[in-house]
Design a protein around this motif. Structure first.
Motif, PDB file in Angstrom:
ATOM      1  N   LEU A 155       0.833  -1.204   0.000  1.00 38.47           N
ATOM      2  CA  LEU A 155       0.000   0.000   0.000  1.00 38.47           C
ATOM      3  C   LEU A 155       0.871   1.259   0.000  1.00 38.47           C
ATOM      4  O   LEU A 155       0.600   2.207  -0.742  1.00 38.47           O
ATOM      5  CB  LEU A 155      -0.934  -0.002   1.215  1.00 38.47           C
ATOM      6  CG  LEU A 155      -1.804   1.228   1.427  1.00 38.47           C
ATOM      7  CD1 LEU A 155      -2.690   1.507   0.230  1.00 38.47           C
ATOM      8  CD2 LEU A 155      -2.644   1.054   2.694  1.00 38.47           C
ATOM      9  N   GLU A 156       1.919   1.254   0.788  1.00 34.91           N
ATOM     10  CA  GLU A 156       2.813   2.417   0.831  1.00 34.91           C
ATOM     11  C   GLU A 156       3.495   2.629  -0.522  1.00 34.91           C
ATOM     12  O   GLU A 156       3.650   3.765  -0.969  1.00 34.91           O
ATOM     13  CB  GLU A 156       3.859   2.255   1.943  1.00 34.91           C
ATOM     14  CG  GLU A 156       4.705   3.485   2.146  1.00 34.91           C
ATOM     15  CD  GLU A 156       3.899   4.764   2.389  1.00 34.91           C
ATOM     16  OE1 GLU A 156       4.318   5.829   1.870  1.00 34.91           O
ATOM     17  OE2 GLU A 156       2.848   4.728   3.060  1.00 34.91           O
ATOM     18  N   ARG A 157       3.856   1.554  -1.192  1.00 34.89           N
ATOM     19  CA  ARG A 157       4.491   1.676  -2.508  1.00 34.89           C
ATOM     20  C   ARG A 157       3.505   2.237  -3.534  1.00 34.89           C
ATOM     21  O   ARG A 157       3.883   3.014  -4.412  1.00 34.89           O
ATOM     22  CB  ARG A 157       5.062   0.334  -2.937  1.00 34.89           C
ATOM     23  CG  ARG A 157       6.257  -0.063  -2.041  1.00 34.89           C
ATOM     24  CD  ARG A 157       6.838  -1.393  -2.372  1.00 34.89           C
ATOM     25  NE  ARG A 157       7.528  -1.329  -3.649  1.00 34.89           N
ATOM     26  CZ  ARG A 157       7.904  -2.398  -4.322  1.00 34.89           C
ATOM     27  NH1 ARG A 157       7.668  -3.607  -3.851  1.00 34.89           N
ATOM     28  NH2 ARG A 157       8.525  -2.287  -5.476  1.00 34.89           N
ATOM     29  N   ILE A 158       2.240   1.860  -3.434  1.00 32.19           N
ATOM     30  CA  ILE A 158       1.220   2.400  -4.348  1.00 32.19           C
ATOM     31  C   ILE A 158       1.002   3.884  -4.045  1.00 32.19           C
ATOM     32  O   ILE A 158       0.844   4.702  -4.962  1.00 32.19           O
ATOM     33  CB  ILE A 158      -0.105   1.602  -4.248  1.00 32.19           C
ATOM     34  CG1 ILE A 158       0.100   0.162  -4.730  1.00 32.19           C
ATOM     35  CG2 ILE A 158      -1.219   2.284  -5.025  1.00 32.19           C
ATOM     36  CD1 ILE A 158       0.517   0.027  -6.195  1.00 32.19           C
ATOM     37  N   ARG A 159       1.018   4.252  -2.776  1.00 32.62           N
ATOM     38  CA  ARG A 159       0.897   5.673  -2.407  1.00 32.62           C
ATOM     39  C   ARG A 159       2.084   6.477  -2.957  1.00 32.62           C
ATOM     40  O   ARG A 159       1.914   7.610  -3.408  1.00 32.62           O
ATOM     41  CB  ARG A 159       0.790   5.827  -0.899  1.00 32.62           C
ATOM     42  CG  ARG A 159      -0.571   5.440  -0.362  1.00 32.62           C
ATOM     43  CD  ARG A 159      -0.661   5.662   1.126  1.00 32.62           C
ATOM     44  NE  ARG A 159      -2.020   5.468   1.573  1.00 32.62           N
ATOM     45  CZ  ARG A 159      -2.355   4.870   2.713  1.00 32.62           C
ATOM     46  NH1 ARG A 159      -1.421   4.420   3.535  1.00 32.62           N
ATOM     47  NH2 ARG A 159      -3.621   4.729   3.037  1.00 32.62           N
ATOM     48  N   GLU A 160       3.266   5.888  -2.914  1.00 31.75           N
ATOM     49  CA  GLU A 160       4.448   6.560  -3.478  1.00 31.75           C
ATOM     50  C   GLU A 160       4.291   6.738  -4.987  1.00 31.75           C
ATOM     51  O   GLU A 160       4.645   7.791  -5.532  1.00 31.75           O
ATOM     52  CB  GLU A 160       5.715   5.751  -3.174  1.00 31.75           C
ATOM     53  CG  GLU A 160       6.147   5.807  -1.731  1.00 31.75           C
ATOM     54  CD  GLU A 160       7.295   4.852  -1.423  1.00 31.75           C
ATOM     55  OE1 GLU A 160       8.026   4.446  -2.360  1.00 31.75           O
ATOM     56  OE2 GLU A 160       7.451   4.513  -0.234  1.00 31.75           O
ATOM     57  N   LEU A 161       3.764   5.717  -5.659  1.00 32.79           N
ATOM     58  CA  LEU A 161       3.513   5.821  -7.097  1.00 32.79           C
ATOM     59  C   LEU A 161       2.546   6.966  -7.375  1.00 32.79           C
ATOM     60  O   LEU A 161       2.751   7.751  -8.303  1.00 32.79           O
ATOM     61  CB  LEU A 161       2.958   4.500  -7.648  1.00 32.79           C
ATOM     62  CG  LEU A 161       2.574   4.496  -9.118  1.00 32.79           C
ATOM     63  CD1 LEU A 161       3.808   4.691 -10.003  1.00 32.79           C
ATOM     64  CD2 LEU A 161       1.862   3.187  -9.472  1.00 32.79           C
ATOM     65  N   LYS A 162       1.517   7.086  -6.549  1.00 35.94           N
ATOM     66  CA  LYS A 162       0.540   8.169  -6.716  1.00 35.94           C
ATOM     67  C   LYS A 162       1.214   9.531  -6.565  1.00 35.94           C
ATOM     68  O   LYS A 162       0.978  10.435  -7.375  1.00 35.94           O
ATOM     69  CB  LYS A 162      -0.598   8.035  -5.713  1.00 35.94           C
ATOM     70  CG  LYS A 162      -1.616   9.152  -5.852  1.00 35.94           C
ATOM     71  CD  LYS A 162      -2.648   9.144  -4.766  1.00 35.94           C
ATOM     72  CE  LYS A 162      -3.520  10.373  -4.946  1.00 35.94           C
ATOM     73  NZ  LYS A 162      -4.201  10.748  -3.743  1.00 35.94           N
ATOM     74  N   MET A 170       7.014  10.515 -12.194  1.00 37.20           N
ATOM     75  CA  MET A 170       6.934   9.075 -12.389  1.00 37.20           C
ATOM     76  C   MET A 170       7.804   8.672 -13.583  1.00 37.20           C
ATOM     77  O   MET A 170       7.847   9.364 -14.597  1.00 37.20           O
ATOM     78  CB  MET A 170       5.463   8.694 -12.627  1.00 37.20           C
ATOM     79  CG  MET A 170       5.188   7.246 -12.849  1.00 37.20           C
ATOM     80  SD  MET A 170       3.402   6.900 -12.947  1.00 37.20           S
ATOM     81  CE  MET A 170       2.868   8.006 -14.252  1.00 37.20           C
ATOM     82  N   LYS A 171       8.473   7.536 -13.439  1.00 34.31           N
ATOM     83  CA  LYS A 171       9.323   6.986 -14.495  1.00 34.31           C
ATOM     84  C   LYS A 171       8.862   5.557 -14.785  1.00 34.31           C
ATOM     85  O   LYS A 171       8.215   4.922 -13.942  1.00 34.31           O
ATOM     86  CB  LYS A 171      10.791   6.960 -14.044  1.00 34.31           C
ATOM     87  CG  LYS A 171      11.350   8.300 -13.624  1.00 34.31           C
ATOM     88  CD  LYS A 171      11.640   9.155 -14.811  1.00 34.31           C
ATOM     89  CE  LYS A 171      12.293  10.466 -14.389  1.00 34.31           C
ATOM     90  NZ  LYS A 171      11.712  11.611 -14.972  1.00 34.31           N
ATOM     91  N   PRO A 172       9.184   5.032 -15.961  1.00 36.75           N
ATOM     92  CA  PRO A 172       8.791   3.648 -16.281  1.00 36.75           C
ATOM     93  C   PRO A 172       9.240   2.641 -15.217  1.00 36.75           C
ATOM     94  O   PRO A 172       8.514   1.694 -14.911  1.00 36.75           O
ATOM     95  CB  PRO A 172       9.471   3.381 -17.620  1.00 36.75           C
ATOM     96  CG  PRO A 172       9.596   4.734 -18.255  1.00 36.75           C
ATOM     97  CD  PRO A 172       9.852   5.676 -17.096  1.00 36.75           C
ATOM     98  N   ASN A 173      10.383   2.866 -14.633  1.00 33.06           N
ATOM     99  CA  ASN A 173      10.902   1.966 -13.603  1.00 33.06           C
ATOM    100  C   ASN A 173       9.982   1.909 -12.371  1.00 33.06           C
ATOM    101  O   ASN A 173       9.947   0.904 -11.666  1.00 33.06           O
ATOM    102  CB  ASN A 173      12.312   2.426 -13.200  1.00 33.06           C
ATOM    103  CG  ASN A 173      13.100   1.339 -12.551  1.00 33.06           C
ATOM    104  OD1 ASN A 173      12.932   0.165 -12.854  1.00 33.06           O
ATOM    105  ND2 ASN A 173      13.982   1.734 -11.649  1.00 33.06           N
ATOM    106  N   ASP A 174       9.227   2.980 -12.125  1.00 35.61           N
ATOM    107  CA  ASP A 174       8.314   3.031 -10.980  1.00 35.61           C
ATOM    108  C   ASP A 174       7.144   2.062 -11.129  1.00 35.61           C
ATOM    109  O   ASP A 174       6.465   1.753 -10.145  1.00 35.61           O
ATOM    110  CB  ASP A 174       7.775   4.455 -10.787  1.00 35.61           C
ATOM    111  CG  ASP A 174       8.857   5.444 -10.417  1.00 35.61           C
ATOM    112  OD1 ASP A 174       9.776   5.075  -9.655  1.00 35.61           O
ATOM    113  OD2 ASP A 174       8.792   6.593 -10.906  1.00 35.61           O
ATOM    114  N   LEU A 175       6.918   1.595 -12.336  1.00 44.59           N
ATOM    115  CA  LEU A 175       5.785   0.704 -12.585  1.00 44.59           C
ATOM    116  C   LEU A 175       6.106  -0.762 -12.297  1.00 44.59           C
ATOM    117  O   LEU A 175       5.237  -1.621 -12.431  1.00 44.59           O
ATOM    118  CB  LEU A 175       5.307   0.853 -14.032  1.00 44.59           C
ATOM    119  CG  LEU A 175       4.868   2.266 -14.437  1.00 44.59           C
ATOM    120  CD1 LEU A 175       4.365   2.268 -15.866  1.00 44.59           C
ATOM    121  CD2 LEU A 175       3.841   2.814 -13.481  1.00 44.59           C
ATOM    122  N   LYS A 176       7.327  -1.060 -11.877  1.00 41.28           N
ATOM    123  CA  LYS A 176       7.698  -2.450 -11.579  1.00 41.28           C
ATOM    124  C   LYS A 176       6.825  -3.063 -10.497  1.00 41.28           C
ATOM    125  O   LYS A 176       6.625  -4.270 -10.474  1.00 41.28           O
ATOM    126  CB  LYS A 176       9.164  -2.535 -11.174  1.00 41.28           C
ATOM    127  CG  LYS A 176      10.116  -2.388 -12.332  1.00 41.28           C
ATOM    128  CD  LYS A 176      11.553  -2.557 -11.886  1.00 41.28           C
ATOM    129  CE  LYS A 176      12.481  -2.447 -13.076  1.00 41.28           C
ATOM    130  NZ  LYS A 176      13.880  -2.568 -12.681  1.00 41.28           N
TER     131      LYS A 176
END
Length: 185
Positions: A155-162, A170-176
């Motif tokens: 959940l924290e990683r998804i919040r960071e993506l947001k 956001m970079k393509p690498n963030d979508l891993k």
């Protein structure tokens, strides 16, 4: 494929319950409304039946195919996965659309940077704004599903993506983190 299966089961349900299966060009608005309501009733019956039978892959396939609005199948299915602690299925259900929207946002951002190389990232155009708004809306809804699902690190990683999407960093690498693969069970 799964939509065809679902549609056949809906039609079977409609016939068994003497509900209208198809319409005619001459149908009145009332007849059309009755037929559409019957179809929705059949759809809901089949969704419940498939949940009982644990046909998760088929249900997710129907959602991914975009055959029904999110409120009709995706939201009830996501809530079911949360209740049943089927977090991997919840991820598979939601991540695909989010990944596509994040990729669309990145494409819009890249195109904007190519057209306006001297503009700072605070500059935005309509397409980027619309795509980003959809992306953030889907991520917010996903976060709402994840909060009761007891997966704090994810959940924290998804919040960071947001946050990265919001700030256009956001970079393509963030979508891993978003893999969108079906569970093996």
């Amino acid at each position: 494929m799964s939509y065809d299966k679902m549609n056949r089961e809906i039609e079977k349900y409609l016939k068994q319950n003497n509900l209208p299966v198809s319409g005619k060009a001459s149908d009145t608005e009332e007849e059309t409304d009755r037929r559409l309501a019957a179809y929705a009733q059949g759809r809901d019956f089949v969704v419940d039946k498939w949940l009982e039978e644990k046909k998760y892959k088929e249900l997710v396939s129907v959602v991914h195919g975009g055959w029904f609005g999110d409120e009709a199948v995706l939201v009830p299915l996501a809530n079911y996965f949360v209740r049943e602690k089927e977090t991997e299925w919840l991820k598979f259900l939601c991540e695909r659309k989010i990944r596509h929207l994040c990729e669309d946002t990145l494409s819009c951002l890249k195109a904007q940077q190519e057209v306006f190389p001297n503009k700072d990232q605070a500059f935005s155009d309509d397409q980027l704004e619309k795509t980003l708004a959809k992306t953030l809306e889907k991520i917010d809804r996903y976060i709402g599903f994840l909060e009761p699902a007891n997966c704090p690190e994810y959940l924290e990683r998804i919040r960071e993506l947001k946050k990265k999407a919001e700030s256009l960093t956001m970079k393509p690498n963030d979508l891993k983190i978003i893999k969108a693969k079906a569970p093996n069970n």
